[in-house]
Design a protein around this motif. Structure first.
Motif, PDB file in Angstrom:
ATOM      1  N   ILE A 279       7.597 -11.717  -0.351  1.00 63.09           N
ATOM      2  CA  ILE A 279       7.076 -10.357  -0.568  1.00 63.09           C
ATOM      3  C   ILE A 279       7.487  -9.836  -1.941  1.00 63.09           C
ATOM      4  O   ILE A 279       6.681  -9.264  -2.688  1.00 63.09           O
ATOM      5  CB  ILE A 279       7.578  -9.396   0.538  1.00 63.09           C
ATOM      6  CG1 ILE A 279       7.037  -9.823   1.901  1.00 63.09           C
ATOM      7  CG2 ILE A 279       7.164  -7.952   0.233  1.00 63.09           C
ATOM      8  CD1 ILE A 279       7.642  -9.073   3.070  1.00 63.09           C
TER       9      ILE A 279
ATOM     10  N   ILE B 156      -4.516  -7.776  -1.289  1.00 60.14           N
ATOM     11  CA  ILE B 156      -3.080  -8.026  -1.479  1.00 60.14           C
ATOM     12  C   ILE B 156      -2.451  -8.458  -0.154  1.00 60.14           C
ATOM     13  O   ILE B 156      -1.701  -9.436  -0.086  1.00 60.14           O
ATOM     14  CB  ILE B 156      -2.376  -6.763  -2.022  1.00 60.14           C
ATOM     15  CG1 ILE B 156      -2.846  -6.467  -3.447  1.00 60.14           C
ATOM     16  CG2 ILE B 156      -0.856  -6.936  -1.997  1.00 60.14           C
ATOM     17  CD1 ILE B 156      -2.401  -5.110  -3.962  1.00 60.14           C
TER      18      ILE B 156
ATOM     19  N   GLU C 130       2.969  -5.909  -6.866  1.00 62.39           N
ATOM     20  CA  GLU C 130       2.045  -4.860  -6.421  1.00 62.39           C
ATOM     21  C   GLU C 130       2.487  -4.223  -5.103  1.00 62.39           C
ATOM     22  O   GLU C 130       2.008  -3.153  -4.735  1.00 62.39           O
ATOM     23  CB  GLU C 130       0.617  -5.419  -6.284  1.00 62.39           C
ATOM     24  CG  GLU C 130       0.473  -6.571  -5.325  1.00 62.39           C
ATOM     25  CD  GLU C 130       0.670  -7.936  -5.957  1.00 62.39           C
ATOM     26  OE1 GLU C 130       0.115  -8.915  -5.427  1.00 62.39           O
ATOM     27  OE2 GLU C 130       1.382  -8.024  -6.973  1.00 62.39           O
ATOM     28  N   VAL C 131       3.421  -4.922  -4.386  1.00 63.44           N
ATOM     29  CA  VAL C 131       3.998  -4.342  -3.160  1.00 63.44           C
ATOM     30  C   VAL C 131       5.195  -3.478  -3.557  1.00 63.44           C
ATOM     31  O   VAL C 131       6.198  -3.981  -4.061  1.00 63.44           O
ATOM     32  CB  VAL C 131       4.446  -5.449  -2.173  1.00 63.44           C
ATOM     33  CG1 VAL C 131       5.097  -4.827  -0.947  1.00 63.44           C
ATOM     34  CG2 VAL C 131       3.260  -6.319  -1.778  1.00 63.44           C
TER      35      VAL C 131
ATOM     36  N   ASN D 270      -3.732 -12.040   1.027  1.00 64.60           N
ATOM     37  CA  ASN D 270      -3.093 -13.116   0.259  1.00 64.60           C
ATOM     38  C   ASN D 270      -1.641 -13.314   0.681  1.00 64.60           C
ATOM     39  O   ASN D 270      -1.143 -14.437   0.774  1.00 64.60           O
ATOM     40  CB  ASN D 270      -3.157 -12.818  -1.237  1.00 64.60           C
ATOM     41  CG  ASN D 270      -4.571 -12.898  -1.776  1.00 64.60           C
ATOM     42  OD1 ASN D 270      -5.414 -13.594  -1.216  1.00 64.60           O
ATOM     43  ND2 ASN D 270      -4.855 -12.174  -2.859  1.00 64.60           N
ATOM     44  N   LEU D 271      -0.963 -12.204   0.960  1.00 68.40           N
ATOM     45  CA  LEU D 271       0.445 -12.253   1.377  1.00 68.40           C
ATOM     46  C   LEU D 271       0.573 -12.903   2.751  1.00 68.40           C
ATOM     47  O   LEU D 271       1.463 -13.733   2.987  1.00 68.40           O
ATOM     48  CB  LEU D 271       1.022 -10.840   1.388  1.00 68.40           C
ATOM     49  CG  LEU D 271       2.544 -10.690   1.464  1.00 68.40           C
ATOM     50  CD1 LEU D 271       3.232 -11.479   0.357  1.00 68.40           C
ATOM     51  CD2 LEU D 271       2.921  -9.209   1.354  1.00 68.40           C
TER      52      LEU D 271
ATOM     53  N   GLU E 270       0.033 -16.683   2.419  1.00 64.84           N
ATOM     54  CA  GLU E 270       1.155 -17.340   1.742  1.00 64.84           C
ATOM     55  C   GLU E 270       2.348 -17.511   2.671  1.00 64.84           C
ATOM     56  O   GLU E 270       2.973 -18.577   2.710  1.00 64.84           O
ATOM     57  CB  GLU E 270       1.556 -16.540   0.503  1.00 64.84           C
ATOM     58  CG  GLU E 270       2.625 -17.239  -0.335  1.00 64.84           C
ATOM     59  CD  GLU E 270       2.971 -16.484  -1.611  1.00 64.84           C
ATOM     60  OE1 GLU E 270       3.940 -16.902  -2.291  1.00 64.84           O
ATOM     61  OE2 GLU E 270       2.297 -15.476  -1.923  1.00 64.84           O
TER      62      GLU E 270
ATOM     63  N   ASN F 239       8.026 -11.376  -4.571  1.00 65.34           N
ATOM     64  CA  ASN F 239       7.336 -12.067  -5.662  1.00 65.34           C
ATOM     65  C   ASN F 239       5.989 -11.418  -5.992  1.00 65.34           C
ATOM     66  O   ASN F 239       5.304 -11.851  -6.917  1.00 65.34           O
ATOM     67  CB  ASN F 239       7.114 -13.540  -5.311  1.00 65.34           C
ATOM     68  CG  ASN F 239       8.400 -14.350  -5.387  1.00 65.34           C
ATOM     69  OD1 ASN F 239       9.309 -14.009  -6.142  1.00 65.34           O
ATOM     70  ND2 ASN F 239       8.493 -15.420  -4.611  1.00 65.34           N
ATOM     71  N   HIS F 240       5.633 -10.408  -5.211  1.00 66.57           N
ATOM     72  CA  HIS F 240       4.386  -9.678  -5.434  1.00 66.57           C
ATOM     73  C   HIS F 240       4.725  -8.264  -5.914  1.00 66.57           C
ATOM     74  O   HIS F 240       4.995  -7.367  -5.097  1.00 66.57           O
ATOM     75  CB  HIS F 240       3.566  -9.610  -4.139  1.00 66.57           C
ATOM     76  CG  HIS F 240       3.010 -10.933  -3.708  1.00 66.57           C
ATOM     77  ND1 HIS F 240       1.707 -11.305  -3.914  1.00 66.57           N
ATOM     78  CD2 HIS F 240       3.617 -11.995  -3.110  1.00 66.57           C
ATOM     79  CE1 HIS F 240       1.513 -12.528  -3.449  1.00 66.57           C
ATOM     80  NE2 HIS F 240       2.656 -12.973  -2.954  1.00 66.57           N
TER      81      HIS F 240
END
Length: 317
Positions: free
Chosen positions: A220, A261, A225-226, A264-265, A268, A222-223
């Motif tokens: 999480i 978003i 945008e979160v 994709n999360l 993954e 690594n994103h």
């Protein structure tokens, strides 16, 4: 389905091996009156029951999800693992009682080379079954096969103690036979308790372990945008977990962008962490200052600061 087929064959081989060992241990044990060999025979009887429970539990767990069981039938593995542990506990009590009485009454038994041969056959058979089932456990992380694997491993050490007791009887030392029987019973009981607790935890919906949860949070984070994560929950589904949590993203994003978003999360996490069966993410918008507004505010602050400096200089003059 490959996993269920592999466990099915492991349980069948376990039944065949343990039936064979039960017969030879029972015959030699009762003919020689060796309590440790009789105890080992009872242990093999319990192992047959364990293999049967593994076969049935695996068959039920392999049934796909349906309208009545949306998350599948994976918990059958743990119900039958619990039954195996209860049976093992009962067998441990019976073995302990007979071995303790043998120790008190100082029972003797007749040594025969067949005691040694049976011990050697048992060790070879159980070691082979342990290596086979342990390989499957490492591959599929299944509690049913783990219970069988641990049982096979324990039997190797238990029979080794039995062999030592047989050899000591040649020197007229018979009390070790009863002690070995007691050690066997305690070992069986401790193994049964461990399996029972593991099964109970899953059936009572114990949360995801900290190590796996940490892996999820690392993905999480690594994103960028979160912006925030709350309400993390987990539910066991067979040997895996279904997890859900809420993420906060930039409220200026479109509905499609924010859901992309989350999608994709989810993909993954499900792909990279084998312990996760399904990831469900809820999305909340968060008020985030845009870069344009932020730059405008910075310029305004800088201008205001310069004006204050200019006023201060004029006052000093």
């Amino acid at each position: 389905m490959e996993k269920f087929q592999a466990i099915k064959f492991a349980s069948i081989w376990g039944m065949i091996g343990n039936i064979f060992l039960l017969i030879i241990k029972g015959i030699v044990g009762f003919l020689t009156n060796s309590q440790s060999m009789i105890a080992d025979a009872f242990n093999s009887a319990g192992d047959i029951f364990s293999s049967i429970m593994t076969f049935i539990g695996n068959k039920i767990a392999s049934v796909p999800s349906d309208d009545d069981h949306n998350l599948g039938h994976g918990k059958a593995e743990y119900i039958y693992s619990m039954l195996i542990s209860i049976m093992m506990g009962y067998m441990a009590f019976q073995v302990f009682k007979s071995s303790f009485l043998s120790l008190i009454h100082q029972d003797k038994y007749e040594f025969t080379i067949w005691l040694v041969i049976v011990c050697m056959i048992t060790i070879i058979t159980k070691l082979s079954l342990y290596l086979y089932t342990n390989k499957l456990y490492k591959k599929y992380n299944n509690l049913l096969i783990a219970a069988n694997s641990k049982d096979h491993r324990n039997d190797c050490f238990v029979t080794l103690l039995n062999l030592i007791a047989c050899l000591l009887s040649l020197k007229g030392i018979y009390f070790v036979d009863g002690i070995v029987g007691i050690i066997i019973s305690i070992w069986i009981f401790l193994t049964s308790m461990k399996i029972f607790i593991e099964s109970y935890d899953v059936l009572m919906d114990k949360s995801l372990d900290d190590a796996t949860k940490k892996k999820v949070y690392e993905i999480i984070h690594n994103h960028p945008e979160v912006k925030k994560v709350i309400h993390f929950n987990s539910t066991p589904v067979g040997y895996q977990y279904q997890i859900s949590f809420t993420i906060y993203v930039d409220g200026n994003l479109s509905t499609f962008e924010s859901h992309e978003i989350a999608n994709n999360l989810e993909k993954e996490i499900d792909k990279k962490i084998p312990e996760i069966y399904l990831t469900v993410i809820h999305i909340n918008p968060m008020k985030v200052e845009s870069e344009k507004v932020s730059n405008k505010n910075e310029k305004r602050t800088l201008k205001l600061s310069k004006n204050k400096t200019l006023v201060r200089k004029l006052k000093n003059k």
